[in-house]
Structures are given as C-alpha cells and as structure tokens.
Design a protein around this motif. Sequence first.
Motif, short mmCIF file in Angstrom:
data_model
loop_
_atom_site.label_atom_id
_atom_site.label_comp_id
_atom_site.label_asym_id
_atom_site.label_seq_id
_atom_site.Cartn_x
_atom_site.Cartn_y
_atom_site.Cartn_z
N LEU A 288 0.79 -1.18 0.11
CA LEU A 288 0.03 0.03 -0.07
C LEU A 288 0.84 1.33 0.16
O LEU A 288 1.82 1.54 0.90
N TYR A 297 -5.18 5.83 1.12
CA TYR A 297 -4.52 4.53 2.20
C TYR A 297 -5.89 4.19 2.54
O TYR A 297 -5.73 2.73 2.39
N GLU A 300 -7.48 2.18 -0.38
CA GLU A 300 -6.87 0.92 -0.83
C GLU A 300 -7.19 -0.11 0.40
O GLU A 300 -7.50 -1.30 0.14
N LEU A 301 -6.96 0.21 1.56
CA LEU A 301 -6.87 -0.85 2.62
C LEU A 301 -8.57 -1.33 2.59
O LEU A 301 -8.52 -2.56 2.86
N TRP A 304 -8.64 -4.17 0.17
CA TRP A 304 -8.17 -5.43 0.42
C TRP A 304 -8.72 -5.91 1.82
O TRP A 304 -8.73 -7.26 1.83
N SER A 305 -9.33 -5.21 2.90
CA SER A 305 -9.78 -5.74 3.86
C SER A 305 -11.02 -6.40 3.58
O SER A 305 -11.40 -7.60 3.96
N THR A 317 -0.55 -5.51 5.81
CA THR A 317 -0.47 -4.59 4.68
C THR A 317 1.22 -4.52 4.76
O THR A 317 1.89 -4.61 5.63
N ASN A 319 3.89 -2.03 4.12
CA ASN A 319 4.35 -0.78 4.19
C ASN A 319 5.59 -0.32 4.34
O ASN A 319 6.55 -0.90 4.63
N GLN A 343 -0.49 4.82 9.00
CA GLN A 343 -1.24 3.86 8.51
C GLN A 343 -1.45 2.68 9.28
O GLN A 343 -2.54 2.07 9.23
N ASN A 347 -5.15 0.85 9.77
CA ASN A 347 -5.17 -0.66 9.79
C ASN A 347 -6.17 -1.07 11.11
O ASN A 347 -6.76 -1.86 10.80
N ALA A 352 -6.78 -5.01 9.79
CA ALA A 352 -5.83 -5.71 9.21
C ALA A 352 -5.33 -6.55 10.23
O ALA A 352 -5.50 -6.18 11.54
N CYS A 355 1.08 -6.07 9.72
CA CYS A 355 1.83 -5.29 8.67
C CYS A 355 3.35 -5.94 8.71
O CYS A 355 3.83 -6.86 9.49
#
Length: 966
Positions: A288, A297, A300-301, A304-305, A317, A319, A343, A347, A352, A355
């Motif tokens: 990301l 951010y 995007e997250l 994906w989540s 993630t 990073n 970030q 998360n 998330a 990371c």
Amino acid sequence: MENTMKQISKRLCALFLTMTLLFSALPVSAWAAPPQPLDFTADGQVNGLYVSTAHGRDFPSRPGLSHKEQKRELDEIVAFAAQYGFSHIFFEAVSNAGAFYRSKHYAKSEVLGHSGFSLFGWGEFDPLAYLTEQAERLNLSVVAVIDPFVVSDTGMLPDNKKNVAVKNSEHLRSVGGKLYFNPTEPFTRELTVAAATELAKNYPLSGIALQNFNYPTEDFELTTTPEEKKQLLTGLLTDLRTAMSAQAPTLKLGLFPQGLPGSAAFDGCADLAGWADQKLVDFIVPSLSAQVDGGDYAEELTGWSEFATNHGVALYTGNAAERVLSPLADLAYYDNPQELNLQLYVNNQIGADGCVISRYGAIKDNFFDVATNLAAAFTPGLTEEDTSYPVFELSIPQEFNITRPTQEISTSYQTYYIMGTSDPAGPVTLDGEPVAQAPGGAFGTLVSLKLGANSFTFRQGDQVQTVVINRYDPNAVAPSRIGDLRSIYPQWEQGVRVGEELTLSCVAPSGASVSVQLEGRTIFLTQAAAASPGVPATFTADATLTGDYPADETTRLGPLTYAMSYNGQNSSYTSNGELSAVGKNANFAIEVTDMRGDTSSVNLTSDFRDNMITSVEQGATDYVVGQSASYYQLSCGGYIHKEDVRVLDGKADIDVTVGGVAFETDGIGETFVLAAEGKPYYISQYNENTVDITFYNTTWQPAQEIGSLPTELFDKVTAEYDSAANTTTLHFETAGGKRLWGYNVEFGDGKILVRAKRTPKLSQNPAKPLEGVTIVVDAGHGGNDPGALGVAGLTGPDERNLNYMNAYAAYLQLRALGATVYMTQTNDERLSYEQRMDIARDTRADFYLSFHLNSTAESTDSTNAKGIEIYYNEELAIPLGEAILSEVCRSTGRRSRGVFAATFRVTQMTHTPSLLCEMGYMVSPEEYEQLCDPQYIYRVALGVSSGILKAIRNADASTAQPQAAE
C-alpha cells in the motif's frame, strides 16, 4: 484564554486479537468487534520486518563478507527486530536466483562471496539457519520469502557462474530491462517447488511467502493466453502447497500481490480470489503506497480488507519505510515522518491482521524516528489501571440542528456567529442562501444584527429552524434594581494602621440607609451619587481606627457588621473579609494563603495580568509598604491581590537569617540547602545560562562559601548580602554556558532548598528514548467545568472531553516511548491549579503540558479561526514551546499561530518547562470536526512526542548564545 481541556477516552489499545505468533503458524484472524477510537497500537498482531537480500539491499551490507561478519549483521537484524517490537522477520531466502540458505538446487547468492569449502556452491555457513536460530532465542518468528521469477533488476546475469540462472539461461526472458525466469517453463515450476520443499523441510519457519508471483507484463509470453497463464500459476501454487504440506502441515503460505482487487490494472494473470477460495493461500501482503492524508490509503486498505474477509485470508499490509521523506524511483514519497504510524492506525480502524514494514535498512537508517515511533506502535497497550479511566463519546450528530443559540436571545452585539450540525449529504440554507458546511455537516455563519428583533430561517430538506436574536443598545437599557447589600468592605483580609484613615464602603439600593459598627461606634455611610430608587449605588464613609491597640503589634478585629434600612425593612450583613489594626510601630506583614491562578503572583503594578515579576508559594511572607483597594504593595517592590493573603497578627517578625549551607545531588539535579527558618519572598531572574534569586528580609551569615560546594551544573555560585535593603541574592552561572533546564525554591523545616534541574537525556535504548524522563500531562477543565462548547454545542464533545482525549493519547504515546508519565486527572473531575501542579513538583518532572482548546467571542466570525497556540510564562519553556508547536503543526497540518508569553497559573513553574497548549478551535466547523476525529487526536500525540524528543536533542546539542549588546 485558558479555555480548553478535556478528558479522553478510549484506551489506546483495546487492540486486536492477541495472537500467539512466536514459532506458530501465521494466523488468519477475523474481527469480532470494531476497534476502540484511540486504538493506535499494533501489539498482538503480525508486525513484520522485511529484510531484502536482492543485490544485498539489507543483507549483506557488502559482497564477500566473512562468515563472522555475516553472523554479526544477522545478529544486528534480529536484535533490531526484537528491540523495536517486531514479531516476525520476513527474510528473502531466494533472490536474484541465488539462495541464502543451504540449497541443493540454488547456488548461494553471489553477494555472500565464494570463500570456504563448497558443496553445491556453499561454504559451511547457512545464513537462514543462523537467522532462525537467533530469532528463536528472542521469540521471533521467521518467514522465508522466495522471489521465484526475478533474476536481475538490472538486466545483467549474476557473476557467479554456478548461479542456476547462468547455468540455465535458456529459460530466461528479458522484459523492461529486467531478467526473469519464464513461469510457463516446467523448469521454473520445478525449481520453485524444490525451493519451497527444502525450506519447509529443513527450517523452523512460520511461513513461506512468494514475492513477484506473476507474469511481469501482459505480453511477456505471447504463445500462452492469459487464461492459460492463470491456470499455470494456479497449478504451480497447488504443487507448492502440496509439497509444503508434506513437509510441514501447519506451515502457512502467503503472497505479495500486486494491483488493487477489482481494479482494471494488470494483475500478472494472478487468480488471487480463486487461490484464496481453494485454500492455496493463507495470507496476503499487498503493498500500500498511498498516504493517509486524502483518504487514499484508507480506500486501498478497505478494498483489501473486504477481499481478505470475503475470501478467508489473513491481511498484512505492506508498508514502505523507504518512502518516508525519501523519494523512490517512482518519485512518490511520504512527506510526513509519522506516516507509517498513521497507516498502522488506519489498519486498526479498518481491519488488518498485521503489517510487514520494508525495508530493514530503510528503517534503521532513517533520521526521523521511524523505528522509534514504530516501536511505540508495537508496544503493548493498556494496563489494568488504564482501563479504569473515563471514556467519552467523540461523535458529532449528523442531523440538522441549530446549536447556538438554542433559544431566542438578547444581546448588544452587532454581529453573531450562529452554529449548528447537519446531514452532510444535503445542503443547508439561511433565508434561501447556501451555508458552507464542513465535511461532517457542522456549520457556522456570521449574521449582522439590527436594533430590535432579528429573525433567521435555516432549512435542510423539509426541516426548518428559526433563530430569533434581539439586539439592544446597552446605553439605553434601564439599570437593574437590587434589594440587598453587596461588595461589603472589607471583602478580603484588610490591615489598616492605627491613626490612618480608611474608607468603609458597600453597594446598596439607592435611597437606602446604611450603617456599620466599628470599634463600638455606629458609622453611617453616605450615598456617593444620586440615582433612581433601588438602583445599585455606592455608599462610603471615611473613618479612623482610634482604639487603644498595642503600638508594636497587629490586632485582629474580625469582620464588620453592616445594617441597612430600605423600603421599611431592616437587615444586617457581615463582611467576608476581616479587619486588622496595625499598631503605629508594628511590622505590617502578610502571608500567602491562596493560589487562585493569575492573581496568585507578584506584579510590578496593581494590575494582575501585566508585568508579573514572580509567582508565590503558600506560606511565603513579606512586609506591606503600601496598598490600594485590592492590592498590597510589598517590600520586594511588587503587588499582590488581597484575596490571596492573610494579615499576620501579633508581633510579626518575618526576617530570616541563613546560618549555613549544604549541598545534595542526585540524578535529577542539585540542591543547595540553606539553613533558615521562615518563607521569605523571593524574586528570580532567568537568563538561559544565569539565574539570580533575591530573598527579601533575609540576612546571609553562613561560615562556608556557597561557591565552594561541589556543583557540576554551575561554573560559579555566589551570595551577596545587601544590608541596606536586607536582601540576599544568589547568583548562578551555568557550566559551559549551557541553558539551565529548570530551577526552583522550596521551603522545609528549618531550611530553604534551592534546586537546579539537570537537562534530561535520551536513553541508550533507541526504542525507548524517553526512559528516565518524567512528564506530566494535564487535561484542562473537567468535572462541572466543561470549558468551551464546540460547534455541536451540548449535543457533541465539549472542550473538557477533547482535552482529556488529547492528554490521554499523549500519555499513552509518551509512555510507549519509555517515559514515566503522570496524568493530573484520572477521573472526570475539576481540579484546582495547585492540584494540577503538585504532581509536577512532587515528581520533579522534566516536562509539564496542559492541554486546552480555543474559542472566540460569539460576535466573531469563527469559520476560519484555526490553528495552534502555545503559551508559556517562564523563558526556560520557550524552546519546548517552539518544538511542540512545530511538530504538532506538522503532524496535524494545523496552522501555527505562535508561541506567546502569558500568566496562566500552570505555566508559572520554574522547576520544569511548563506550557499551556491550545490545540485548535472549538468554534471552527472544519477544525472542530478534526478535533473530534480519533486519528487527529493520535496525530497530536505523535506531534507532542516528536516535540519532546526534539527539545531534548536541541538542549543537549546547543549552548546558550551570547546576548546582543543593547
């Protein structure tokens, strides 16, 4: 302007599920409940450190290191990961077609060198085996990363002729200046499976992850269709999973995917959803690269989540620490040094499971405390004690409502700022004209008022609210009427010398008859000016104390009793203050009894807000040389408000004699111990590398020279007695011209303590740089004192709540960096100034920060009232104020309004830099919404911690500059 303070809530870490990660399989976790608003730690998750071996980016530091040097560097990597709170090391075991483990299929990477006995191109040292062994000792898990297809980022073959790519170059393809193994080739597939098999069999890993597991471009292999490529990759992944399971059934397999789920961008022919659904993949680590600011951010997250939840895989993630203030080849970089922490916070809020921070070298070599701040995020969160702290609701209603004024009002203002909340999805109008709304729906607008009734109609959709404001001319308003006695002399402790005239006074209804009993006499007061009946009027009478009082003593007469006759009714009143008769030859002395804030100070004039020359301690004494209606003039040359003192009766002898000196030292500072009885007034003058402290009514008689004491903080210490003024001045010059961090005077039984504070130092533990540093954070207001109301009025967070949130977030962040941190409030309560300050004195704190929020007058256009202001009283706090202001403004993006001198009581400490921090404006719709945003509360905490680190570094590195000649 001390408006803003609140208390905070929602424990930093109600965290995510606590995973037992060490030497166990990587988890696939699901969120059972939403995270807490101030949950900005990542403790209990997979916190991975990515170590790149491609071209020796992170390991080894240069080609051809000896085995001993390689071990040392691997030891450093493991120690770094453990020290900074990482739970996993993601180690590239295969990169550039070379191995960093003992392989039967790959030659060892050319960056490892070619020394020593060779079996399959290997000497006796196995980096991966050594890494896993050392990691296990420190409870760290290792994930082996295989880059199965990329041979060279430069397009050049490796120099090592034993490299599998050199020996099998017929299976290579060149695309975009890079060399790849062709994923379509059976050779490539067999080589990849073989690598995974021997890794799973021979090493105690938590998982294996595949990097660049895709076709690099759409036209990479034109003889194979995209669907065929997808099937080939699926088949390879199936073979990998089968081979790994045969060797280590619980070992997890993960991917570093490219492209956002559902996007039109080329995804390398990957079937990520299908692989996850078939349980071929246990975890994914998408990179990301977007920043938190602007919401990219989070967007995007979120994608994906949702993907990870829908397909049952764990999400870690990816990073990029190498982007922090360091542009990469794509010129994208993070302009906020705390971007990674933000970030990780997102998360936590979105969801998330951990990371993976890349890369080790970029984190280790970053100059902006990236590793330190990550360590704070990885620190375990709440203690049992923390969970007892208050919790406040931060949400702002998104419904149409006028919050100020809440009802019809009258005012003399010519303009008025009306505030409210609304649904951000729909427009708000005022008399048909659009009203600007903040992103969350808060709004405010300044209206002009004519004399008389003013009506304003606000609409949103079919909802209507009308505001009525009546403006009056204050000069045309009839005076109010009263029926009682007010402002009765003496309001405070009042001493009057026998034989000197005093003025008895009160405020009573015009037309009343008022008298007072003094020394057994009835004295009638006269109305000072004609007024309408019942209107408040001042009544006065001049009198002289004529009683037979001891000439060398002060006699306490007590409160005075007044009688009033008005409208046929008689009533009596007693003064709040007491009167004392000071004998003609007596010492007229006072003692400080109350510390009320701005007025608990000694000033150059009888105006308590200007020209303060010293703050005073309870019990301090001085002689009175003059007085006004509200102030005593003291022998030290200043004025103090009468409400803060009591008149000493009897024979007042407050002269002090210093009979001896001694010296004490500890890790906090040095103490000069003066043997003396009493609490004399003193005035200090601080000038970075010098301090002068003058004690009034104090004689100096020690046999030992104070300059002979074994001080390390000062090059010179002297004592000078002025017999004419009866004062003693201590003069201190700092060692090497260094700025003195703090000093103060304390009084004990039979001694006066003059303390000098050492400059705090950063610890030798870079992950906990504030170990040994003591910090007090204060949330302003509290209890029944809400401070300023925000744009949401009574329907949303007030200043008290937000002050507490900011203070609590700072408390948690500073504690995570190793500091010993105290909060003045652990409950929602209103504290006195002294209660707020006592803890800083008792702990001899290194820093004191009082959190507030700002406001404006109702007649002010507050739409653009934004920014941060820092207030200090003592000059020694200026460097801290400048550091806090710059760092918090950088972390939040708020306007810097400056660092200003003021006389707020909590800033009047000399023993530690103490600040009052106005962190934003409650009445600015846009800023108010930001103030209520947990992410921005976290940003404030990050800025505060960075400011404190900066202040310590600056103090340690600099000496006081010479003063310019006047």
